[in-house]
Design a protein around this motif. Structure first.
Motif, PDB file in Angstrom:
ATOM      1  N   HIS A  10      34.582  19.458 -45.155  1.00 29.53           N
ATOM      2  CA  HIS A  10      35.869  19.885 -45.720  1.00 29.53           C
ATOM      3  C   HIS A  10      36.720  20.506 -44.612  1.00 29.53           C
ATOM      4  O   HIS A  10      36.777  21.733 -44.459  1.00 29.53           O
TER       5      HIS A  10
ATOM      6  N   LYS B  85      47.262  21.918 -57.256  1.00 25.18           N
ATOM      7  CA  LYS B  85      46.212  22.746 -57.879  1.00 25.18           C
ATOM      8  C   LYS B  85      46.389  24.191 -57.438  1.00 25.18           C
ATOM      9  O   LYS B  85      46.667  24.451 -56.272  1.00 25.18           O
TER      10      LYS B  85
ATOM     11  N   GLU C  81      45.066  19.165 -50.595  1.00 21.96           N
ATOM     12  CA  GLU C  81      44.085  18.982 -49.522  1.00 21.96           C
ATOM     13  C   GLU C  81      43.479  17.587 -49.528  1.00 21.96           C
ATOM     14  O   GLU C  81      42.996  17.101 -48.514  1.00 21.96           O
TER      15      GLU C  81
ATOM     16  N   THR D  87      37.766  21.041 -61.284  1.00 24.69           N
ATOM     17  CA  THR D  87      38.934  20.323 -60.762  1.00 24.69           C
ATOM     18  C   THR D  87      39.001  18.921 -61.354  1.00 24.69           C
ATOM     19  O   THR D  87      40.044  18.484 -61.863  1.00 24.69           O
TER      20      THR D  87
ATOM     21  N   SER E 192      31.903  20.533 -57.277  1.00 24.89           N
ATOM     22  CA  SER E 192      31.019  21.705 -57.309  1.00 24.89           C
ATOM     23  C   SER E 192      30.864  22.186 -58.757  1.00 24.89           C
ATOM     24  O   SER E 192      29.919  21.824 -59.442  1.00 24.89           O
ATOM     25  N   THR E 193      31.830  22.961 -59.255  1.00 24.60           N
ATOM     26  CA  THR E 193      31.759  23.325 -60.681  1.00 24.60           C
ATOM     27  C   THR E 193      32.234  22.156 -61.543  1.00 24.60           C
ATOM     28  O   THR E 193      32.048  22.163 -62.763  1.00 24.60           O
ATOM     29  N   GLY E 194      32.916  21.201 -60.936  1.00 24.51           N
ATOM     30  CA  GLY E 194      33.462  20.058 -61.678  1.00 24.51           C
ATOM     31  C   GLY E 194      34.753  20.383 -62.416  1.00 24.51           C
ATOM     32  O   GLY E 194      35.349  19.515 -63.050  1.00 24.51           O
TER      33      GLY E 194
ATOM     34  N   ASP F 281      37.698  12.969 -55.055  1.00 27.43           N
ATOM     35  CA  ASP F 281      37.663  14.272 -54.370  1.00 27.43           C
ATOM     36  C   ASP F 281      36.489  14.299 -53.409  1.00 27.43           C
ATOM     37  O   ASP F 281      35.544  13.515 -53.558  1.00 27.43           O
ATOM     38  N   ASP F 282      36.536  15.212 -52.438  1.00 26.02           N
ATOM     39  CA  ASP F 282      35.418  15.269 -51.488  1.00 26.02           C
ATOM     40  C   ASP F 282      34.214  15.975 -52.098  1.00 26.02           C
ATOM     41  O   ASP F 282      33.087  15.513 -51.952  1.00 26.02           O
TER      42      ASP F 282
ATOM     43  N   ARG G 201      34.428  25.250 -46.873  1.00 23.66           N
ATOM     44  CA  ARG G 201      35.608  25.692 -47.631  1.00 23.66           C
ATOM     45  C   ARG G 201      35.951  27.145 -47.333  1.00 23.66           C
ATOM     46  O   ARG G 201      37.050  27.580 -47.607  1.00 23.66           O
TER      47      ARG G 201
HETATM   48  C1  R5P Z   1      38.576  21.972 -52.705  1.00 28.68           C
HETATM   49  O1  R5P Z   1      39.456  22.282 -52.075  1.00 28.68           O
HETATM   50  C2  R5P Z   1      37.790  20.686 -52.720  1.00 28.68           C
HETATM   51  O2  R5P Z   1      38.466  19.628 -52.118  1.00 28.68           O
HETATM   52  C3  R5P Z   1      37.430  20.337 -54.151  1.00 28.68           C
HETATM   53  O3  R5P Z   1      38.601  20.029 -54.875  1.00 28.68           O
HETATM   54  C4  R5P Z   1      36.740  21.495 -54.806  1.00 28.68           C
HETATM   55  O4  R5P Z   1      35.703  21.933 -54.008  1.00 28.68           O
HETATM   56  C5  R5P Z   1      36.226  21.142 -56.178  1.00 28.68           C
HETATM   57  O5  R5P Z   1      35.640  22.271 -56.712  1.00 28.68           O
HETATM   58  P1  R5P Z   1      35.207  22.357 -58.213  1.00 28.68           P
HETATM   59  O6  R5P Z   1      34.347  21.153 -58.517  1.00 28.68           O
HETATM   60  O7  R5P Z   1      34.419  23.639 -58.292  1.00 28.68           O
HETATM   61  O8  R5P Z   1      36.443  22.392 -59.046  1.00 28.68           O
END
Ligand code: R5P
Length: 300
Positions: free
Chosen positions: A127, A191, A170, A226, A222-224, A218-219, A94
């Protein structure tokens, strides 16, 4: 030449699956942690002239990278013909541009470092956004596999009348591919990211969802944030209970708890990163990739 497979710590289950699928020999690495946190890797088996595949998913990459470098060095010192890396999750992708002056482009620097230490690499759904192909940043054969088929098979089997929701623009690339295989509609949302945990996902159009079951796909989770924010929109709109499907289950800190608290009926991931939410097995996909790369293939 026999294919040998060795797991870096935490990758034993995937390594065992791959050894079975590829009819390869599983070998152990001896990893010693010194009191000062330095690491020593030893290969206690004779591997002279063999191809060795190291299995190491690269979530939490900083603490995994040096043991991986040392495992590869040990294999070369011990006479391996080639050392490859099966990294079901590839980190740092990323960070694919200089977002601010003075920054490293970590995706390129990390790929260059990996390229100096292994002879080939395969991974699942890296990614790829501003960098379009692994070939643009790796100096070794590097193959990107896509989990669209196992994701589509799981969704088709488990969810009646789904509509896929990509939480940002994305995600269109993988959401559209999975939707095509499932034979269902999809929408992608807008987003805006202001910081690590500060994001805004626009609500979906209720009329597009109707009585279908929303599957947020989603791919990376991470923090969840999104996924959680997308789920909260859907819950507020009183759609059918949403299902969350992610490829890479990073779940930093308390992300899994806060995502499940947002109200999805299920949170499901692939096993590129070992996590209790794993339901979709990508080992057959990775085995296919290993066969292909060993026979000389590579793709973006
Ligand atoms: C970002 O561009 C990726 O496709 C995911 O949407 C992103 O990494 C999700 O991140 P998080 O879980 O921290 O919201």
């Amino acid at each position: 030449m026999t294919l040998l497979i060795a797991a870096l710590p935490g990758n034993d289950a995937m390594a065992a699956k791959l050894a079975a699928l590829l009819n390869a020999q599983l070998i152990a690495l001896e990893i010693h942690q010194f009191p000062d946190e330095e690491t020593l890797v030893r290969i206690p088996t004779s591997i002279v002239g063999h191809e060795l595949a190291l299995v190491c998913s690269l979530d939490r990459p900083n603490r995994k990278f040096l043991p991986l470098v040392f495992a590869s060095a040990a294999a070369k010192n011990t006479g391996a013909a080639r050392v490859g890396l099966i990294a079901p999750y590839l980190a740092y992708m990323r960070q694919d541009t200089q977002f601010h002056p003075g920054e490293a482009v970590s995706a390129k620097a990390f790929a260059a470092a990996l390229s100096r230490n292994v002879d080939w690499l395969i991974t699942v759904d890296p990614h790829l956004h501003r960098i379009h192909s692994l070939a643009d940043i790796f100096g070794i054969p590097a193959q990107a596999l896509h989990a669209a088929l196992p994701l589509a098979e799981w969704i088709s089997r488990e969810i009646a009348d789904p509509i896929l929701i990509g939480p940002d623009e994305e995600s269109t690339q993988w959401v559209s591919e999975v939707a095509k295989r499932v034979g269902c509609p999809f929408v992608t949302l807008r987003k805006v990211r202001r910081g690590d945990t500060d994001i805004d996902v626009a609500p979906p159009d209720a009329s597009a969802i109707g009585a279908r079951t929303p599957v947020v796909l989603d791919d990376i989770i991470s923090t969840g944030k999104t996924m959680a924010q997308t789920v909260r929109h859907l819950v507020a709109m009183q759609t059918r209970p949403p299902v969350c499907v992610g490829v890479h289950a990073i779940f930093a800190a308390d992300a899994y708890r806060s995502l499940t608290a947002a109200g999805p009926s299920r949170v499901v991931t692939t096993n590129t990163i070992t996590h209790p939410s794993n339901r979709i097995d990508v080992a057959p996909l990775l085995a296919h990739g290993v066969r292909s790369i060993l026979s000389g293939g590579s793709n973006p």
